[in-house]
Design a protein around this motif. Structure first.
Motif, short mmCIF file in Angstrom:
data_model
loop_
_atom_site.label_atom_id
_atom_site.label_comp_id
_atom_site.label_asym_id
_atom_site.label_seq_id
_atom_site.Cartn_x
_atom_site.Cartn_y
_atom_site.Cartn_z
N GLN A 97 -11.45 -10.43 6.73
CA GLN A 97 -11.91 -9.05 6.57
C GLN A 97 -11.72 -8.60 5.13
O GLN A 97 -10.67 -8.86 4.52
CB GLN A 97 -11.15 -8.12 7.52
CG GLN A 97 -11.62 -6.67 7.45
CD GLN A 97 -10.91 -5.79 8.47
OE1 GLN A 97 -10.14 -6.27 9.29
NE2 GLN A 97 -11.18 -4.49 8.41
N ALA A 98 -12.72 -7.92 4.58
CA ALA A 98 -12.66 -7.44 3.20
C ALA A 98 -12.08 -6.02 3.17
O ALA A 98 -12.38 -5.19 4.02
CB ALA A 98 -14.04 -7.46 2.58
N HIS A 99 -11.25 -5.77 2.17
CA HIS A 99 -10.62 -4.46 1.98
C HIS A 99 -10.83 -4.03 0.53
O HIS A 99 -10.81 -4.86 -0.40
CB HIS A 99 -9.12 -4.53 2.25
CG HIS A 99 -8.76 -5.05 3.61
ND1 HIS A 99 -8.40 -4.23 4.66
CD2 HIS A 99 -8.70 -6.33 4.09
CE1 HIS A 99 -8.14 -4.97 5.73
NE2 HIS A 99 -8.31 -6.25 5.41
N SER A 100 -10.99 -2.72 0.32
CA SER A 100 -11.05 -2.16 -1.02
C SER A 100 -9.76 -1.38 -1.27
O SER A 100 -9.45 -0.44 -0.53
CB SER A 100 -12.26 -1.22 -1.18
OG SER A 100 -13.46 -1.96 -1.14
N VAL A 101 -9.02 -1.77 -2.29
CA VAL A 101 -7.72 -1.18 -2.58
C VAL A 101 -7.85 -0.32 -3.83
O VAL A 101 -8.23 -0.81 -4.89
CB VAL A 101 -6.66 -2.27 -2.81
CG1 VAL A 101 -5.32 -1.65 -3.17
CG2 VAL A 101 -6.54 -3.16 -1.58
N ASN A 102 -7.56 0.98 -3.70
CA ASN A 102 -7.62 1.84 -4.89
C ASN A 102 -6.25 2.21 -5.41
O ASN A 102 -6.14 2.77 -6.51
CB ASN A 102 -8.45 3.11 -4.63
CG ASN A 102 -7.91 3.93 -3.46
OD1 ASN A 102 -6.75 3.83 -3.09
ND2 ASN A 102 -8.79 4.72 -2.87
N ALA A 103 -5.20 1.88 -4.67
CA ALA A 103 -3.84 2.14 -5.14
C ALA A 103 -2.89 1.21 -4.39
O ALA A 103 -3.04 0.99 -3.19
CB ALA A 103 -3.43 3.59 -4.91
N GLY A 104 -1.93 0.67 -5.09
CA GLY A 104 -0.96 -0.21 -4.46
C GLY A 104 -0.26 -1.06 -5.49
O GLY A 104 -0.70 -1.18 -6.63
N ASP A 105 0.87 -1.63 -5.08
CA ASP A 105 1.65 -2.50 -5.95
C ASP A 105 1.24 -3.94 -5.64
O ASP A 105 1.38 -4.41 -4.51
CB ASP A 105 3.14 -2.29 -5.65
CG ASP A 105 4.02 -2.73 -6.79
OD1 ASP A 105 3.49 -2.96 -7.90
OD2 ASP A 105 5.24 -2.86 -6.59
N LEU A 127 0.83 -1.19 0.00
CA LEU A 127 0.00 0.00 0.00
C LEU A 127 0.87 1.26 0.00
O LEU A 127 2.09 1.19 0.27
CB LEU A 127 -0.92 -0.03 1.22
CG LEU A 127 -1.84 -1.26 1.28
CD1 LEU A 127 -2.58 -1.32 2.62
CD2 LEU A 127 -2.83 -1.25 0.12
N PRO A 128 0.29 2.42 -0.32
CA PRO A 128 1.09 3.65 -0.38
C PRO A 128 1.86 3.97 0.89
O PRO A 128 2.88 4.65 0.85
CB PRO A 128 0.03 4.72 -0.68
CG PRO A 128 -1.03 3.99 -1.45
CD PRO A 128 -1.09 2.62 -0.82
N ASP A 129 1.38 3.49 2.06
CA ASP A 129 2.11 3.75 3.31
C ASP A 129 3.13 2.65 3.62
O ASP A 129 3.66 2.57 4.73
CB ASP A 129 1.13 3.88 4.48
CG ASP A 129 0.31 2.61 4.70
OD1 ASP A 129 0.50 1.62 3.94
OD2 ASP A 129 -0.52 2.59 5.63
N ASP A 130 3.43 1.80 2.59
CA ASP A 130 4.40 0.71 2.69
C ASP A 130 3.92 -0.47 3.53
O ASP A 130 4.68 -1.41 3.78
CB ASP A 130 5.75 1.20 3.23
CG ASP A 130 6.48 2.09 2.22
OD1 ASP A 130 6.26 1.89 1.00
OD2 ASP A 130 7.24 2.97 2.64
N ALA A 131 2.68 -0.44 3.98
CA ALA A 131 2.11 -1.60 4.67
C ALA A 131 1.75 -2.66 3.64
O ALA A 131 1.48 -2.36 2.48
CB ALA A 131 0.89 -1.19 5.48
#
Length: 278
Positions: free
Chosen positions: A256-264, A229-233
């Motif tokens: 747990q469900a997560h919605s990712v809009n940016a990340g590698d 994620l953008p915060d390196d997590a």
């Protein structure tokens, strides 16, 4: 002077591709002309080349290839402001679907092997054949419309000494030979069709059919992924779908469900219906 190639689109309109022998970056060239020279681009006007000396991908990663081994295409896209609020996150995703459309149209024999890795790669046999970079340029007509540039780079042939990354692939490795100009034309035509329909439906990816087609061909869905994620997590889990806004839906190991809009995104284990992932 660049060569000008007219690409007929649906509805009797035409998009023009400027074909350059060499540029630093097709995205950067379009940005400079839009911002520094106040150039008015027509919808889906494109800049393309077979030799890009300072190309880049997401997170400013370098994208370089010897002349004649790849094609780089940057296309100007506009949305009415009301549609842009819903659809701007779908621009890069639409480009991935459009590039798959173009590749399969030119080489239908590889259709079952071409997939999309969320959010910005097109793959063959789970290996990257293309990267995509979408960037917002600004607003036009006093904010009535949003303008952006969508850049794609496609590996056409394997350079002497091989591709720089083990997870990369070129079209010649799967027996596909297409001219860079024909691929550029097919991509611009496909992207225009996808974006026009998305705009017509006010940015609704479901009504336009875009989300269904992305889900159908997305190698990431069903794969076990690690998202930086953008915060390196790191988020590790199973990719379970694509949201209405284009986000990647991931269920972690705690359920747990997560919605990712940016990340590698790294495919830790591919989906059952895909080839070997990255």
């Amino acid at each position: 002077m660049p060569e000008l190639i007219d690409v007929p689109l649906e509805g009797q309109s035409v998009a023009t591709i400027e074909w350059h022998d060499e540029v630093d970056s097709t995205n950067d060239l379009m940005r400079r002309r839009f911002t520094d020279e106040d150039e008015d681009f027509a919808p889906f006007a494109s800049i393309a080349t077979g030799s890009q000396t300072s190309g880049r991908g997401r997170f400013e990663r370098e994208w370089l290839a010897p002349a004649g081994t790849s094609v780089a295409i940057s296309t100007y896209v506009e949305f009415p402001a009301d549609a842009a609020r819903q659809s701007i996150g779908w621009v890069t995703l639409a480009a991935g679907v459009a590039l798959r459309d173009a590749l399969v149209g030119l080489a239908p024999e590889v259709a079952s092997r071409v997939g999309i890795k969320w959010p910005n790669d097109v793959q063959i046999d789970g290996r990257k054949v293309s990267g995509i970079l979408g960037e917002l340029l600004g607003v036009v007509d006093g904010g009535a419309r949003f303008a952006c540039v969508v850049g794609v780079g496609v590996n056409l042939a394997t350079p002497q000494g091989g591709l720089p990354f083990p997870n990369a692939i070129a079209l010649d490795e799967v027996g596909v030979s297409v001219s860079p100009q024909s691929l550029a034309e097919a991509f611009v035509r496909a992207l225009a069709a996808r974006v026009t329909e998305l705009s017509r439906t006010q940015g609704n990816a479901d009504a336009s059919g875009l989300r269904d087609d992305l889900v159908l061909h997305c190698n990431t869905i069903g794969a076990r992924v690690r998202v930086t994620l953008p915060d390196d997590a790191d988020l590790v889990g199973i990719a379970i779908g694509i949201g209405a806004d284009g986000t990647l839906e991931v269920r972690d190991d705690l359920g747990q469900a997560h919605s990712v809009n940016a990340g590698d995104v790294e495919h830790v284990r591919p989906a059952d219906n895909s080839q070997e992932g990255e």
